[in-house]
Design a protein around this motif. Structure first.
Motif: not given
Length: 157
Positions: A57-71, A127-135
């Protein structure tokens, strides 16, 4: 002389690590909140008892926070409103997108406030991956007619 009530102010009681239930004497433990960064999978992020002590569940949490930042980054740089739409419709759509972006950004901030280093690192990575992809210009085709990069103004403090 009672020093505990000087100036009309009482010192706050120290928080107990466990408390007694008055009716049957059973002990229950309360999780203390970290106030410094820590490593570990036993964390509490965003919701009570989540992700708990389960490593999965900790790794699910990390994935969730990562996805929120990308969004959040995607919403900061996307173009969803069509040109030529009514000003009222565009304004309402921008307001809705802004509310969603700010709400998700606050969720990422609250997750980081768990002081878990893993959560902090995946939030920054998201945030870094999101900016790389979209910004950034890496994956964008330059459009000379597009003077504006997104529907929303940049987030500022």
């Amino acid at each position: 002389m009672d020093h505990g009530h000087m100036g009309g102010m009482a010192s706050p009681p120290s928080p107990p690590s466990s408390t007694m239930n008055g009716s049957n004497g059973m002990m229950h433990h309360e999780m203390m909140m970290h106030m410094t960064f820590f490593w570990g999978t036993n964390a509490q992020v965003l919701f009570s008892k989540w992700p708990g002590s389960s490593t999965g569940m900790y790794y699910v949490c990390l994935l969730f926070v990562f996805a929120l930042a990308v969004i959040v980054e995607w919403l900061s740089h996307c173009r969803l409103i069509k040109a030529g739409s009514s000003d009222v419709v565009c304004g309402l759509a921008q307001t809705f997108l802004h509310a969603i972006r700010v709400g998700l950004a606050y969720m990422v901030m609250l997750a980081v406030m768990s002081f878990n280093v893993g959560v902090f690192l995946v939030a920054v990575a998201g945030h870094t991956v999101g900016f790389l992809l979209f910004g950034s210009r890496v994956f964008k085709k330059p459009d000379p007619e597009d003077e504006k990069g997104s529907d929303l103004p940049p987030m500022t403090c």
